[in-house]
Design an enzyme around this catalytic site. Structure first.
Site, PDB file in Angstrom:
ATOM      1  N   CYS A   1      33.811 -94.328   6.370  1.00 54.27           N
ATOM      2  CA  CYS A   1      33.808 -95.691   6.384  1.00 54.27           C
ATOM      3  C   CYS A   1      34.464 -95.853   7.685  1.00 54.27           C
ATOM      4  O   CYS A   1      35.586 -95.258   8.022  1.00 54.27           O
ATOM      5  CB  CYS A   1      34.591 -96.553   5.402  1.00 54.27           C
ATOM      6  SG  CYS A   1      34.816 -98.058   5.665  1.00 54.27           S
TER       7      CYS A   1
ATOM      8  N   CYS B   1      28.914 -98.163  11.322  1.00 54.15           N
ATOM      9  CA  CYS B   1      29.156 -98.793  10.088  1.00 54.15           C
ATOM     10  C   CYS B   1      28.217 -98.021   9.005  1.00 54.15           C
ATOM     11  O   CYS B   1      26.969 -97.989   9.519  1.00 54.15           O
ATOM     12  CB  CYS B   1      29.013-100.321   9.895  1.00 54.15           C
ATOM     13  SG  CYS B   1      29.185-100.906   8.287  1.00 54.15           S
ATOM     14  N   THR B   2      28.943 -97.317   8.242  1.00 46.64           N
ATOM     15  CA  THR B   2      28.145 -96.227   7.508  1.00 46.64           C
ATOM     16  C   THR B   2      26.802 -97.028   6.763  1.00 46.64           C
ATOM     17  O   THR B   2      25.760 -96.349   6.399  1.00 46.64           O
ATOM     18  CB  THR B   2      28.848 -95.414   6.526  1.00 46.64           C
ATOM     19  OG1 THR B   2      29.682 -96.341   5.710  1.00 46.64           O
ATOM     20  CG2 THR B   2      29.831 -94.584   7.542  1.00 46.64           C
ATOM     21  N   HIS B   3      26.988 -98.209   6.499  1.00 47.62           N
ATOM     22  CA  HIS B   3      26.159 -99.133   5.573  1.00 47.62           C
ATOM     23  C   HIS B   3      25.021 -99.146   6.358  1.00 47.62           C
ATOM     24  O   HIS B   3      23.868 -99.210   6.104  1.00 47.62           O
ATOM     25  CB  HIS B   3      26.549-100.477   5.346  1.00 47.62           C
ATOM     26  CG  HIS B   3      27.660-100.628   4.150  1.00 47.62           C
ATOM     27  ND1 HIS B   3      28.826-100.281   4.281  1.00 47.62           N
ATOM     28  CD2 HIS B   3      27.338-101.110   3.075  1.00 47.62           C
ATOM     29  CE1 HIS B   3      29.347-100.549   3.034  1.00 47.62           C
ATOM     30  NE2 HIS B   3      28.582-100.998   2.169  1.00 47.62           N
TER      31      HIS B   3
ATOM     32  N   GLY C   1      35.160-105.206   6.290  1.00 47.07           N
ATOM     33  CA  GLY C   1      35.134-105.313   7.725  1.00 47.07           C
ATOM     34  C   GLY C   1      35.842-106.799   8.364  1.00 47.07           C
ATOM     35  O   GLY C   1      36.096-106.925   9.232  1.00 47.07           O
TER      36      GLY C   1
END
Ligand code: DGL
Length: 283
Positions: free
Chosen positions: A70, A206-208, A40
């Site tokens: 992502c 954001c996939t996190h 990022g």
């Protein structure tokens, strides 16, 4: 052959889990570029090069279709790679391969319109009645991809984005719920102040952040729905494979997990999300 799933780290597991539920018979190979996470705060050039290297690794392992799980890689690198690298690389292989991102299915879910639909712009002003909050990395927010693509399709939606630098790394590090809640709360408050009122809907861009979606849900105003990228992406990939039988997802139900970082079990936060241990092999 298999489906490759790529992320800077553990975030893409959220998309992987939805893909596996949707396509249980397919063979999956996951790659987390943990040696280089987080993406990022990196430059566009770095993100493009790292994403390309991840794709090569997954194609070498036999992936026919790669899903960039992502947002940062999808927003910054995907178009560049499709235009400048993939056509030549494809010729060097003797089988069909492709790379898909997660922005397109997310925009479709957020607008309720197919990607091909770009509304005719009329001169008269359209009232913004739907306020959409996007939480994402610094690079994704700087790309303005959500603002641009949603505005092309739905002029009644106003998009506000909030960069959450450090949050993906906290999730990589398995931060505790109290610290995560404090950080997420600060971002929700910041964007609410900027908008001047609470958002109507939210995208965890954001996939996190999907790994801590419960904390976002508890922090966002009651009744503010979250648009979930993993489900939207899994639906889109299933439809894509139906239209493109040339990409072979395999039928053996294999699940492999690779990392460019330290191999081994992932942190407790990941395990809680996954419902059990996830062990990464060295890439
Ligand atoms: N999970 C990624 C995303 O969706 C990247 C997070 C990071 O590496 O900064 O944007």
């Amino acid at each position: 052959m298999s489906i490759g799933v790529f992320d800077s780290g553990v975030g893409g597991l959220s998309v992987h889990r939805a893909l596996v539920r949707k396509l249980p018979a397919a063979d999956f190979i996951y790659l987390g570029d943990q040696a280089n996470a987080p993406y990022g705060g990196k430059s566009g050039e770095e993100i493009v090069e790292l994403t390309k290297a991840g794709c090569v690794r997954l194609f070498d392992e036999g992936a026919s279709l790669i899903v960039l799980a992502c947002n940062t890689a999808s927003a910054i690198a995907l178009r560049r790679l499709q235009q400048t690298w993939l056509p030549g690389y494809r010729k060097s292989l003797s089988r069909p391969v492709n790379v898909l991102g997660i922005i397109v299915p997310t925009i479709e879910a957020a607008t309720g319109l197919p990607w091909e639909h770009e509304s005719e712009r009329r001169g008269d002003k359209v009232e913004k009645v739907d306020i959409l909050a996007v939480f994402a990395t610094r690079a994704t927010v700087a790309s303005r991809v959500y603002e641009i693509e949603i505005d092309k399709r739905r002029q009644d939606v106003a998009v506000f984005s909030e960069a959450c630098p450090g949050l993906a790394q906290m999730i990589e590090d398995g931060a505790g719920a109290v610290d995560l809640a404090k950080t997420i709360d600060a971002h929700v408050k910041a964007i609410t102040t900027r908008i001047g009122r609470p958002p109507d809907r939210a995208i965890l861009g954001c996939t996190h952040y999907e790994l801590v979606a419960d904390i976002f849900r508890a922090t966002l105003p009651r009744g503010c729905p979250i648009i979930h990228q993993p489900a939207a992406t899994a639906d889109a990939v299933e439809r894509y494979l139906e239209r493109h039988p040339e990409y072979d997802p395999g039928t053996g139900g294999a699940r492999r997990f690779l990392t460019t970082g330290e191999p081994g079990a992932q942190n407790a936060l990941v395990e809680a999300f996954w419902g059990g241990p996830v062990t990464f092999e060295a890439a």
